[in-house]
Enzyme design. Structure first.
Site, PDB file in Angstrom:
ATOM      1  N   ASN A   1      53.957  47.208 106.591  1.00 22.15           N
ATOM      2  CA  ASN A   1      55.113  47.534 107.427  1.00 22.15           C
ATOM      3  C   ASN A   1      56.210  46.495 107.303  1.00 22.15           C
ATOM      4  O   ASN A   1      55.951  45.328 106.992  1.00 22.15           O
ATOM      5  CB  ASN A   1      54.692  47.670 108.899  1.00 22.15           C
TER       6      ASN A   1
ATOM      7  N   CYS B   1      22.719  58.971  87.070  1.00 26.77           N
ATOM      8  CA  CYS B   1      24.141  58.984  86.720  1.00 26.77           C
ATOM      9  C   CYS B   1      24.466  57.917  85.671  1.00 26.77           C
ATOM     10  O   CYS B   1      25.435  58.040  84.936  1.00 26.77           O
ATOM     11  CB  CYS B   1      25.017  58.784  87.951  1.00 26.77           C
TER      12      CYS B   1
ATOM     13  N   CYS C   1      54.196  37.122 111.629  1.00 27.04           N
ATOM     14  CA  CYS C   1      54.833  38.211 110.886  1.00 27.04           C
ATOM     15  C   CYS C   1      55.530  37.679 109.636  1.00 27.04           C
ATOM     16  O   CYS C   1      56.356  36.777 109.714  1.00 27.04           O
ATOM     17  CB  CYS C   1      55.823  38.953 111.777  1.00 27.04           C
TER      18      CYS C   1
END
Lengths: 444, 434
Positions: B77, B350, B139
């Site tokens: 953000n 696999c 921040c």
């Protein structure tokens, strides 16, 4: 609308137009991009993956699925189509549950394999629907090759030859190319004209000409083809149909299932196609299932598939048989046809129960009758028009591992030849491999 | 039933789950919805100084990293601190605290690095009756360019200085929120402690560019053709956060400093792990932003049930339970020998273990023509990669070789004694000491 499934006899328009359209729509709609990524994410990218081994065309399945997962379906399509040029139709018609998806480790682990078929369809359709042909031709060689049959084997062979720079002429007996993809497979497996779209896309390679309405043995002879071309590939499939060989087999309403399916596939408005109220399909293969299911979808009230041996011996896969059952087809096994009854037109068909005895299948003596306005025979196809100069075994042209026939300069593949399993995908593989061998021979 | 009530640095809450300072805690409306859903506390989205509020971009603020089926794994953000007027925030904080006395309400703060700015804002917050303050030194985007947020958190001296101001001018518990965008998380933690912090909270978001748009050749999220780095959070950052929490918890200097754990807490299990590594409360943001506030019901129920199953009665019983087992590499027991064992009944063939080992590890797995995979003990170094890439849970396990057995790889008898690098003959420091 005045007709319904309960209308007696053989008639068209048993169902309204919208219902018929829905019935014959795509069995499985395409994945959208998000669905494809979610489905692709389930692939474990196995080492030396069993699905590749299980694929007759040996597509690098983990690679193409990873390419879808990485947001590059065009690259995935290239991976598929470089091994199997008819990858789009194969994605629709392959019995994946016995091939790639049957071998998927997630099938073993949880009974829920990666949806390889639908992923292959998602990738290949990206290219087909915008008619983007990703392959280019090598320089022209000046060599000319005749391919007989524009079905999966012939198309697979022709495309690979064209890529190598050869010029190919395909001759086909029908009005349209595609072979069984166009004429012999249930409509809901090849909805939206995909068989022709695929052929048109395939032709984008260049260097291939298709001549329709020419059948070997009638309009063409192998000798003249051999004289005119540098090599010949035979991939005309099995045009003949086994006879029923019982009393009443000539009565009205008794037909070959392949003809019914071909008519259906070539009918634009399926509400005009007549079908009986009571339909009986004889046989235990894919063609029988396709005929039976499509009879139901046209509005036949009672459709019964009758097979002379047990369910385990049927050529149709469990998946196909379950689909038929879901569509309301009744299945009767261990019963062989004895006679068709009726005054001019079929009204009933009589069966006798069978059991296996010391000398093979034998009748128990117990019989029963089914109402039958239509009887569709799906009891096997036969080779037609093959020159007697070719070595033939059990009704098929003998070929070696690379497609060579007993005649020099003549190769064969697909349903008309030995070694296949009457599958679209094996036909493509045989056509492709024969092309490689033809190219090697012509390059010497 | 286990008692989830929490007393964190004197701040009480009915459960250890707080919503972190972020968009979910920006206003009364959200916070009340969170409390109604059952959250134990919130850290109100960061307030700035008086005056015109900050402004946010008017294009996208978030970018995401996805796993299969578009599961959000990481969120980035570039949103700043609250862009609502200070006065409105203060009024709402006061009202919410009055109406939700049993819940923790901490106010996040970020003002310029001068004492008066802190004196001013602290006076306002004291007046709301909030339970404490959290200093946003974390921040990494936007505000850091103005000398705040992580620009403070990256300089231990500043952390200490500001923390000291806060403790000097306020009686409220003070939590210092740390940035992970440093090299050694213990340094800022110690600085906070020196300044008198009652607790630290971590991690704040990590500098990040989520992706590059390959059509516009611009970072995402893209604002008018340009992109700036943002702060990364969500499940993807949890391992980084766990390590930083543990580093503070096991450091002698900071061992008694309460820690509010933050970073990718999505389920009760994540929270239990943070608590076990020394966190006294946990803060959640991305999971709430992804799924909404109702995840608190799963968090509370899961933690409570797990504690019951473990016979742990209170949050204090969980906190620091794993800290003694976090150690340095040099102290790991080199005489602990394990080998991979493949359960053939579970194996689905696999071959991923084979590809991983053969291509990228120690060539210690054999593959038969019929796809049976077996471990070659004489090659297996027990790296665990086969376990990690195996798609089947518990199909491959690491089995300990008992003391007295001969390790076929080294030919040596497995010792029952602890032996680590500090005692190992290959360690030049051991030779130097002799």
């Amino acid at each position: 609308m005045t007709n319904s499934p309960q209308t007696d006899g053989i008639t068209a328009a048993r169902l309204d137009r919208a219902t018929v359209a829905a019935n014959f729509d795509d069995l499985y709609p395409d994945f959208d991009a998000h669905e494809a990524r979610v489905a692709a994410d389930r692939c474990y990218f196995c080492y030396d993956a069993p699905c590749i081994t299980a694929c007759p065309t040996a597509i690098d399945i983990p690679l193409f699925i990873r390419q879808i997962q990485a947001g590059m379906p065009d690259a995935a399509a290239h991976t598929i189509l470089s091994q199997n040029i008819l990858g789009s139709m194969c994605a629709r018609v392959c019995p994946t549950e016995t091939l790639c998806e049957g071998a998927c480790v997630r099938e073993a682990a949880e009974g829920n394999p990666v949806e390889i078929g639908r992923l292959q369809r998602y990738a290949t359709d990206q290219l087909l629907l915008v008619n983007d042909h990703p392959f280019t031709r090598a320089a022209e060689t000046g060599k000319r090759i005749a391919v007989v049959g524009a079905g999966p084997a012939g198309l697979g062979c022709a495309h690979r030859l064209a890529m190598k720079g050869h010029n190919v002429t395909i001759y086909d007996a029908h009005a349209k190319p595609g072979g069984l993809n166009e004429y012999g497979i249930a409509a809901y497996k090849a909805a939206n004209n995909i068989a022709q779209i695929e052929v048109d896309w395939l032709m984008g390679i260049g260097g291939i000409e298709i001549v329709t309405g020419k059948a070997l043995g009638k309009d063409l002879s192998l000798d003249s083809l051999k004289g005119e071309y540098d090599a010949v590939f035979l991939g005309m499939g099995l045009a003949g149909v086994n006879a029923l060989g019982i009393d009443g087999a000539e009565k009205d309403g008794v037909r070959d299932a392949v003809d019914f399916i071909a008519d259906l596939r070539q009918t634009d408005d399926l509400t005009t196609l007549p079908i009986g109220r009571h339909v009986v399909v004889i046989g235990g293969g894919m063609t029988a299932v396709d005929a039976a299911v499509q009879s139901r979808l046209l509005g036949a009230e009672h459709v019964t598939m009758v097979y002379r041996r047990g369910r385990e011996a049927m050529a149709a896969s469990d998946y196909e048989l379950d689909h038929a059952a879901t569509e309301g087809v009744k299945l009767i096994t261990d019963a062989a046809p004895v006679a068709v009854h009726g005054n001019g037109a079929a009204r009933e068909i009589e069966f006798g129960y069978t059991r296996s005895g010391p000398n093979g299948l034998e009748m128990t003596g117990e019989t029963f009758r089914l109402r039958a306005d239509n009887v569709f025979k799906a009891i096997g196809q036969t080779l037609e028009g093959a020159p007697e100069t070719l070595s033939i075994e059990r009704g098929k042209i003998v070929i070696d591992a690379v497609g060579k026939t007993s005649l020099a300069g003549v190769w064969a593949g697909g349903d008309c030849a030995t070694g296949g399993e009457d599958l679209t995908v094996t036909a493509v593989a045989q056509g492709r491999d024969a092309a490689e061998d033809i190219h090697a021979a012509l390059s010497q | 039933m286990a008692d989830l009530t929490t007393n964190f640095a004197g701040i009480k809450s009915p459960n250890p789950f707080w919503l972190a300072s972020a968009p979910p805690t920006d206003k009364e409306y959200n916070v009340v919805r969170a409390f109604k859903a059952g959250w134990g506390g919130v850290v109100w989205k960061t307030l700035g100084s008086e005056g015109p509020p900050v402004v946010n971009v008017n294009g996208p603020r978030y970018g995401a990293i996805y796993g299969a089926d578009r599961r959000l794994l990481g969120l980035n953000n570039i949103e700043l601190i609250t862009d609502r007027p200070l006065e409105i925030n203060l009024q709402e904080i006061k009202k919410v605290k009055r109406e939700w006395k049993d819940r923790a309400l901490i106010v996040s703060l970020m003002v310029p690095c001068d004492e008066q700015s802190w004196i001013d804002i602290l006076a306002h917050v004291e007046d709301t009756g909030a339970d404490g303050v959290e200093l946003n030194f974390g921040c990494p985007h936007g505000m850091a360019e103005r000398g705040m947020g992580s620009a403070v958190g990256q300089v231990p001296e500043y952390i200490e200085m500001v923390t000291r101001w806060v403790k000097k001018h306020s009686r409220m518990p003070c939590i210092v929120k740390l940035t992970p965008n440093i090299t050694d998380i213990r340094q800022p933690a110690e600085a906070a402690m020196r300044g008198g912090a009652d607790a630290v909270s971590l991690i704040n978001t990590i500098n990040s560019i989520t992706s590059v748009n390959l059509d516009s050749f611009a970072p995402e999220p893209t604002i008018d053709g340009k992109g700036a780095h943002g702060g990364y959070c969500g499940p993807a950052v949890k391992p980084i956060a766990l390590n930083m929490v543990a580093e503070i918890a096991r450091s002698a200097e900071t061992a008694h400093l309460p820690i509010s754990g933050i970073g990718g807490v999505t389920t009760w299990r994540d929270a239990a792990e943070f608590l076990a590594l020394g966190a006294g409360s946990v803060q959640v943001c991305t999971a709430a932003m992804t799924y909404g506030f109702d995840i608190i019901k799963e968090l509370n129920a899961g933690l409570s049930l797990w504690m019951d199953q473990k016979g742990l009665n209170s949050i204090d019983d969980v906190v620091r339970r794993a800290v003694p087992n976090v150690t340095d590499w040099k102290d790991l027991n080199l005489n602990y020998v394990t080998k991979a064992v493949i359960n053939q009944d579970l194996c689905i063939s696999c071959g991923r273990c084979y590809a991983a080992c053969e291509d990228t590890s120690h060539q210690a797995i054999a593959m038969s023509p019929d796809r049976v995979f077996t471990v070659k003990d004489e090659e297996c170094v027990a790296c665990n990669l086969c376990v990690n890439v195996c798609p089947v849970e518990d199909c491959i396990t690491m089995e300990q070789m008992q003391p007295g057995m001969v390790d076929p790889r080294t030919g040596e008898v497995v010792s029952d004694k602890h032996g680590d690098w500090t005692q190992h003959p290959n360690n030049p420091m051991v030779a130097a000491a002799e």
